[in-house]
Design an enzyme around this catalytic site. Structure first.
Site, PDB file in Angstrom:
ATOM      1  N   VAL A  74       0.810  -1.231   0.000  1.00 30.77           N
ATOM      2  CA  VAL A  74       0.000   0.000   0.000  1.00 30.77           C
ATOM      3  C   VAL A  74       0.838   1.272   0.000  1.00 30.77           C
ATOM      4  CG1 VAL A  74      -2.019  -1.073   1.083  1.00 30.77           C
ATOM      5  CG2 VAL A  74      -0.256  -0.005   2.529  1.00 30.77           C
ATOM      6  N   TYR A 168       4.665   4.621  14.925  1.00 33.06           N
ATOM      7  CA  TYR A 168       3.401   3.864  14.826  1.00 33.06           C
ATOM      8  C   TYR A 168       2.249   4.656  15.444  1.00 33.06           C
ATOM      9  CZ  TYR A 168       0.011   0.038  15.422  1.00 33.06           C
ATOM     10  OH  TYR A 168      -1.113  -0.753  15.402  1.00 33.06           O
TER      11      TYR A 168
HETATM   12  N1  LIG Z   1      -3.730  -7.088  16.569  1.00 34.61           N
HETATM   13  C1  LIG Z   1      -3.819  -6.022  17.364  1.00 34.61           C
HETATM   14  O1  LIG Z   1      -3.719  -6.130  18.608  1.00 34.61           O
HETATM   15  C2  LIG Z   1      -4.054  -4.657  16.770  1.00 34.61           C
HETATM   16  C3  LIG Z   1      -4.325  -3.600  17.658  1.00 34.61           C
HETATM   17  C4  LIG Z   1      -4.539  -2.338  17.146  1.00 34.61           C
HETATM   18  C5  LIG Z   1      -4.515  -2.117  15.784  1.00 34.61           C
HETATM   19  N2  LIG Z   1      -4.224  -3.170  14.944  1.00 34.61           N
HETATM   20  C6  LIG Z   1      -4.197  -2.866  13.531  1.00 34.61           C
HETATM   21  O2  LIG Z   1      -4.953  -3.820  12.835  1.00 34.61           O
HETATM   22  C7  LIG Z   1      -4.447  -3.941  11.507  1.00 34.61           C
HETATM   23  C8  LIG Z   1      -4.221  -5.397  11.157  1.00 34.61           C
HETATM   24  O3  LIG Z   1      -3.271  -5.937  12.062  1.00 34.61           O
HETATM   25  P1  LIG Z   1      -3.261  -7.476  12.466  1.00 34.61           P
HETATM   26  O4  LIG Z   1      -3.025  -7.537  13.912  1.00 34.61           O
HETATM   27  O5  LIG Z   1      -4.444  -8.167  11.880  1.00 34.61           O
HETATM   28  O6  LIG Z   1      -1.890  -7.930  11.760  1.00 34.61           O
HETATM   29  P2  LIG Z   1      -1.493  -9.203  10.845  1.00 34.61           P
HETATM   30  O7  LIG Z   1      -0.009  -9.226  10.830  1.00 34.61           O
HETATM   31  O8  LIG Z   1      -2.228 -10.422  11.262  1.00 34.61           O
HETATM   32  O9  LIG Z   1      -2.013  -8.751   9.412  1.00 34.61           O
HETATM   33  C9  LIG Z   1      -1.456  -7.651   8.759  1.00 34.61           C
HETATM   34  C10 LIG Z   1      -1.484  -7.926   7.262  1.00 34.61           C
HETATM   35  O10 LIG Z   1      -1.016  -6.745   6.601  1.00 34.61           O
HETATM   36  C11 LIG Z   1      -0.151  -7.148   5.560  1.00 34.61           C
HETATM   37  N3  LIG Z   1       0.758  -6.059   5.215  1.00 34.61           N
HETATM   38  C12 LIG Z   1       1.845  -5.636   5.889  1.00 34.61           C
HETATM   39  N4  LIG Z   1       2.443  -4.636   5.236  1.00 34.61           N
HETATM   40  C13 LIG Z   1       1.710  -4.413   4.115  1.00 34.61           C
HETATM   41  C14 LIG Z   1       1.809  -3.510   3.021  1.00 34.61           C
HETATM   42  N5  LIG Z   1       2.843  -2.645   2.933  1.00 34.61           N
HETATM   43  N6  LIG Z   1       0.872  -3.536   2.062  1.00 34.61           N
HETATM   44  C15 LIG Z   1      -0.151  -4.428   2.111  1.00 34.61           C
HETATM   45  N7  LIG Z   1      -0.295  -5.320   3.103  1.00 34.61           N
HETATM   46  C16 LIG Z   1       0.630  -5.307   4.098  1.00 34.61           C
HETATM   47  C17 LIG Z   1       0.579  -8.369   6.128  1.00 34.61           C
HETATM   48  O11 LIG Z   1       1.151  -9.167   5.099  1.00 34.61           O
HETATM   49  C18 LIG Z   1      -0.551  -9.071   6.856  1.00 34.61           C
HETATM   50  O12 LIG Z   1      -1.230  -9.967   6.009  1.00 34.61           O
HETATM   51  C19 LIG Z   1      -3.187  -3.075  11.459  1.00 34.61           C
HETATM   52  O13 LIG Z   1      -3.536  -1.809  10.931  1.00 34.61           O
HETATM   53  C20 LIG Z   1      -2.816  -2.943  12.920  1.00 34.61           C
HETATM   54  O14 LIG Z   1      -2.052  -1.783  13.159  1.00 34.61           O
HETATM   55  C21 LIG Z   1      -4.002  -4.427  15.406  1.00 34.61           C
END
Ligand SMILES: NC(=O)c1ccc[n+]([C@@H]2O[C@H](COP(=O)([O-])OP(=O)(O)OC[C@H]3O[C@@H](n4cnc5c(N)ncnc54)[C@H](O)[C@@H]3O)[C@@H](O)[C@H]2O)c1
Length: 263
Positions: A74, A168
Site C-alpha cells: 500500500v 506507529y
Molecule cells: N492485533 C492487534 O492487537 C491490533 C491492535 C490495534 C490495531 N491493529 C491494527 O490492525 C491492523 C491489522 O493488524 P493485524 O493484527 O491483523 O496484523 P497481521 O499481521 O495479522 O495482518 C497484517 C497484514 O497486513 C499485511 N501487510 C503488511 N504490510 C503491508 C503492506 N505494505 N501492504 C499491504 N499489506 C501489508 C501483512 O502481510 C498481513 O497480512 C493493522 O492496521 C494494525 O495496526 C491491530
C-alpha cells in the site's frame, strides 16, 4: 465477557457491494475479507503476502462467495493503482475500502532518538501514507458509483501513547484524523469515512511480537474484559461502519478494545 461463537449468521448486508481490504490476508484483515464475502460483497484481498492472500481468496470462492487476490504494497503508488484497476476490471465498480494494512513489526518502532529515519519512514509510509494512497485512487470510483464507505483501521495507540512506538502511534493518530478529513471532503459525494481503534487483538502479529500476549491481556492492558479480542470482533465493527446500517455515521472513531480506552 466472552466472545460469541463465530461465525455469526450472515444477513446480506453488503449485497452487490465491491470492497477492497488492504492487509486482507491475515488477522483482522482476513476476518474482514471473510465476513464481507459472507455478507454478499465482492472482495479484493490486497496484501504483500501472496501465499496467504491467494489461499484466502480461493477459500472464499470455494465457499461460493466472490473474491480475488491482488498483490499490493500500500505504500507503493503504482501497486495501489494496479489494485484499484484490477478490482474495477474484475467486479465492474468499487464502493468500499478498508484501510487495514500497517507496519506491525514492533522491531521497527522506537522512541524518536532510537528510531532511525529509515525506520520512521518505513512505519509511516505503510501505516499512514498507504491510507492516503488507497483512498486517493479508490475515491474517484466511489464517486462514479454514487457513493461509498471507507473504514480506516487505526489503534488504541492512535489515541493513547504506547511508549517506544513514536512512528506507529503518530501514524495511527493520523489515520483517525484522515478519516475525519475524508468524511468532510467527500460527504457531498455520499461517501462516509470512519475509523476503528482495536485494542489487543489475537492475530498472528501479536503472537509474533509479544512474548506472552495472554498475560498482557489479563494484566494492565485490557482492564475490563481481561482477554484479547478476536479478529472477528473487529471485523464486525468494520462491517457495521461499512454497511447501510451506519448511514448517518461519518467521521467517527469506534474503539473495539474491551474497555482499554475507558480507563
Ligand atoms: N492485533 C492487534 O492487537 C491490533 C491492535 C490495534 C490495531 N491493529 C491494527 O490492525 C491492523 C491489522 O493488524 P493485524 O493484527 O491483523 O496484523 P497481521 O499481521 O495479522 O495482518 C497484517 C497484514 O497486513 C499485511 N501487510 C503488511 N504490510 C503491508 C503492506 N505494505 N501492504 C499491504 N499489506 C501489508 C501483512 O502481510 C498481513 O497480512 C493493522 O492496521 C494494525 O495496526 C491491530
Amino acid at each position: 465477557m466472552q466472545a460469541p461463537p463465530f461465525p455469526l449468521p450472515a444477513f446480506d448486508r453488503l449485497r452487490d457491494r465491491v470492497a477492497i481490504v488492504t492487509g486482507g490476508a491475515s488477522g483482522i484483515g482476513q476476518a474482514t475479507s471473510e465476513l464481507f464475502a459472507r455478507e454478499g460483497a465482492h472482495v479484493t484481498v490486497a496484501d504483500i503476502d501472496v501465499t496467504r492472500g491467494e489461499k484466502l481468496a480461493a477459500q472464499i470462492r470455494s465457499d461460493g462467495r466472490s473474491a480475488i487476490f491482488v498483490r499490493c504494497d500500500v505504500s507503493d503508488r503504482a501497486q495501489v493503482i494496479n489494485m484499484v484497476d484490477r478490482t474495477v476490471a474484475e467486479f465492474g465498480s468499487l464502493d468500499t475500502l478498508v484501510n487495514n494494512a500497517a507496519n506491525v513489526n514492533f522491531q521497527d518502532y522506537g522512541s524518536v532518538t532510537d528510531a532511525t529515519e529509515e525506520k520512521w519512514d518505513l512505519v509511516v509510509d505503510v501505516t499512514l501514507k498507504g491510507v492516503y494512497l488507497c483512498s486517493k485512487y479508490a475515491i474517484p470510483h466511489m464517486i462514479t458509483a454514487g457513493g461509498g464507505a471507507i473504514v480506516n483501521v487505526s489503534s488504541v495507540g492512535g489515541v493513547v501513547a504506547f511508549g517506544n512506538s513514536s512512528a506507529y502511534c503518530s501514524a495511527k493518530a493520523g489515520v483517525i484524523q484522515l478519516a475525519r478529513e475524508l468524511a468532510i471532503d467527500y460527504a457531498a459525494h455520499n461517501i462516509r469515512a470512519n475509523a476503528v481503534c482495536p485494542g489487543l487483538i489475537n492475530t498472528p502479529q501479536v503472537q509474533r511480537n509479544l512474548a506472552d500476549p495472554q498475560a498482557l491481556a489479563r494484566s494492565l492492558s485490557v482492564p475490563i474484559f481481561k482477554r484479547m479480542g478476536l479478529p472477528e470482533e473487529v471485523a464486525h465493527a468494520i462491517l457495521f461502519l461499512a454497511s447501510p446500517e451506519a448511514s448517518f455515521i461519518t467521521g467517527a472513531m469506534l474503539a473495539v478494545d474491551g474497555g482499554w480506552l475507558a480507563r
